[in-house]
Design a protein around this motif. Sequence first.
Motif, short mmCIF file in Angstrom:
data_model
loop_
_atom_site.label_atom_id
_atom_site.label_comp_id
_atom_site.label_asym_id
_atom_site.label_seq_id
_atom_site.Cartn_x
_atom_site.Cartn_y
_atom_site.Cartn_z
N GLY A 26 -3.10 8.39 6.48
CA GLY A 26 -4.47 8.81 5.86
C GLY A 26 -4.44 10.04 4.98
O GLY A 26 -4.92 10.21 4.03
N PRO A 30 -3.36 5.59 2.18
CA PRO A 30 -3.74 4.68 3.22
C PRO A 30 -3.21 3.34 3.36
O PRO A 30 -2.98 2.79 4.59
CB PRO A 30 -5.20 4.44 2.88
CG PRO A 30 -5.52 5.87 2.04
CD PRO A 30 -4.30 6.12 1.44
N SER A 33 -0.09 2.43 5.80
CA SER A 33 -0.31 2.60 7.22
C SER A 33 0.49 1.18 7.87
O SER A 33 0.31 0.15 7.28
CB SER A 33 -1.58 2.51 7.66
OG SER A 33 -1.95 2.26 8.98
N GLN A 197 -8.17 7.22 9.91
CA GLN A 197 -9.37 6.42 9.41
C GLN A 197 -10.31 7.33 8.70
O GLN A 197 -10.87 6.90 7.51
CB GLN A 197 -10.26 5.59 10.44
CG GLN A 197 -10.86 4.59 9.99
CD GLN A 197 -10.09 3.37 9.26
OE1 GLN A 197 -9.03 3.31 9.63
NE2 GLN A 197 -10.88 2.71 8.33
N ARG A 199 -9.63 10.32 7.62
CA ARG A 199 -8.96 10.80 6.43
C ARG A 199 -9.04 9.98 5.30
O ARG A 199 -9.09 10.36 3.97
CB ARG A 199 -7.45 11.23 7.07
CG ARG A 199 -6.75 11.72 6.07
CD ARG A 199 -7.23 13.23 5.53
NE ARG A 199 -6.89 13.29 3.95
CZ ARG A 199 -6.69 14.45 3.37
NH1 ARG A 199 -7.01 15.87 3.86
NH2 ARG A 199 -6.48 14.50 2.05
N SER A 200 -8.57 8.71 5.33
CA SER A 200 -8.58 7.97 4.41
C SER A 200 -10.16 7.41 3.78
O SER A 200 -10.33 7.25 2.69
CB SER A 200 -7.90 6.55 4.72
OG SER A 200 -8.01 6.02 5.90
N GLN A 203 -11.46 9.87 1.13
CA GLN A 203 -11.01 9.89 -0.25
C GLN A 203 -12.31 9.48 -0.95
O GLN A 203 -12.24 8.06 -0.79
CB GLN A 203 -9.68 9.19 -0.38
CG GLN A 203 -8.43 9.93 0.41
CD GLN A 203 -7.11 9.22 0.19
OE1 GLN A 203 -7.38 8.12 -0.77
NE2 GLN A 203 -6.08 9.44 0.76
N THR A 249 -6.76 -2.03 1.73
CA THR A 249 -7.66 -0.94 1.49
C THR A 249 -8.07 -0.86 0.05
O THR A 249 -7.25 -0.97 -0.77
CB THR A 249 -6.69 0.39 1.88
OG1 THR A 249 -5.62 0.29 1.18
CG2 THR A 249 -6.51 0.45 3.52
#
Length: 522
Positions: A26, A30, A33, A197, A199-200, A203, A249
């Motif tokens: 994150g 992303p 992961s 989650q 944190r990503s 963005q 993502t």
Amino acid sequence: MMRLRLALSGILAAVAGIAAGHLVAGFLAPASSPVLAIGSTVIDLTPTPVKEWAIATFGTNDKLILQGSVLVVTLVLAAVAGLLARRRLPVAVGFIVLLTGLAGAAALLRPAARPLDALPSLAAMAAGVATLVWLARLAATSAATSAGARAGHEADSSSDTDAEPRKGEGSVTGRRRFLGAALGVTAVSVLAAVGGQLRSGAQTIKKVVLPAAADKAKALPTGLETKVSGISPLRTPTEKFYRVDTNLTVPKVDVDSWTLEVGGMVDKPFTLTFAELAAMPLIERDITMTCVSNEVGGGYIGAARWLGVRLTDVLDKAGIKGNPDQVLSTAVDGFTISTPLGVVRDGRDAMIAIGMNGAQLTDTHGFPARLITPGLYGFVGATKWLTKLTLTTYAADQSYWTKRQWATDAPIKTSARIDTPAPLSTIQAGMTAIGGVAWAQHRGVGKVEVKIDDGAWQETKLGPDVGIDYWRQWYLPWDAKPGLHRISVRATDLKGQAQITARATPFPSGSSGIQEVVVTVA
Ligand SMILES: Nc1nc2c(c(=O)[nH]1)N[C@H]1C(S)=C(S)[C@@H](COP(=O)(O)O)O[C@H]1N2
Ligand SMILES: [Mo]
């Protein structure tokens, strides 16, 4: 009972590892992961027929199902590691190291990977191993104490735990201690995963200013949606526009450091910043995009107004050298698309789009820049998150889908879709309308006909004409009589070429066939 606790130790070790990896990813990238890195690699390695089956069966849920499968397989393997942990701890630890190592390798082998992308998997490895060792020891201890409580010192003489078997409460204490630790690991993992989650998700892409087009599109006419209810609107709102890509993502591209590189068989390779690209003369065009994976009657099609720079303007700036026959375009994540150079240069409005429906591109649709090639399916001309254009030959370079045996030149096939009445719906008897959309990009829709039951093909009324690269709405008034009815539709392009009636699957160059819907009139 002990087996269960050992298996649970393995599963929780995996959960802790996955969560730790997700949290670190994150903050870094992303897509690195562990579950996502493995998932992306699985997507790339999946044979084309399986991929087609997954898209046809699960539709846009295919990615969720894939990630779920990766997760389930990982948890099952981790449970096995847990069972091994009591007598063969080094083997069990090796197992977790191997699993997280694979995730790390997957992350590092992504086309646009950086060394840092291995960090989430290393975090997963550390958290996974620590959790496994700790929980497996607690599981064995609690089991030994309970076995001791039942059978005294004879219990399980091969036990490799040094716990003192105690009488009475021992089993309960041991079990409680394990349960407490398991709950603790679960809680911390959930927090870490949610944190990663959030944190990503936090963005976001930057707002950019788009100059006005030098060459504007005409105002969009009023579509049939104002008079035929249930028909697709003449322009697809951006948030309803289909999304198809290989990404688990969505890339959130930093526009300030983004560049477009132009090279390969050219006289003067160069690089443009976003501001430099946007400062070139802009055109605005209404173009309908279609995905090659669209089944007859399907929804992988959308019509939008695109703002961008003519692709030929950019290529001419570089000057073509030698005899290239393809434009190889590369996305920020290393994904590639080949577009036939002949098609790009035949006068159509192929462009590097920076705007969609009056706004900048959204992250899902390719911000900050993407290709749009009218008349070709998306997989051969609509590269999102574009960062590089290379003039080359089909003999020298192949792109993502052509390596997987899809067609190289893939014009969109003429087709029509019934939007209303909906398949298998029940409608009221009396005057109604059958309506939908038809497309024959870059050739133009000439006519659309509908057949009800075994009747004759009847020509429908067409909606406003927005040009040959755009779809056309159509409708047919219908006095619906009670009973079960079959409705079919077919389109013919402006040259008089009717759509192909033979059924074909999307692979390798797009589906064909006549859509037929069955409705009940009550
Ligand atoms: N970078 C990138 N661009 C891509 C793809 C992809 O997987 N990655 N998929 C292509 C395909 S198959 C289609 S149909 C269109 C879909 O564009 P959309 O998601 O904006 O509708 O994007 C094309 N561009
Ligand atoms: Mo596509």
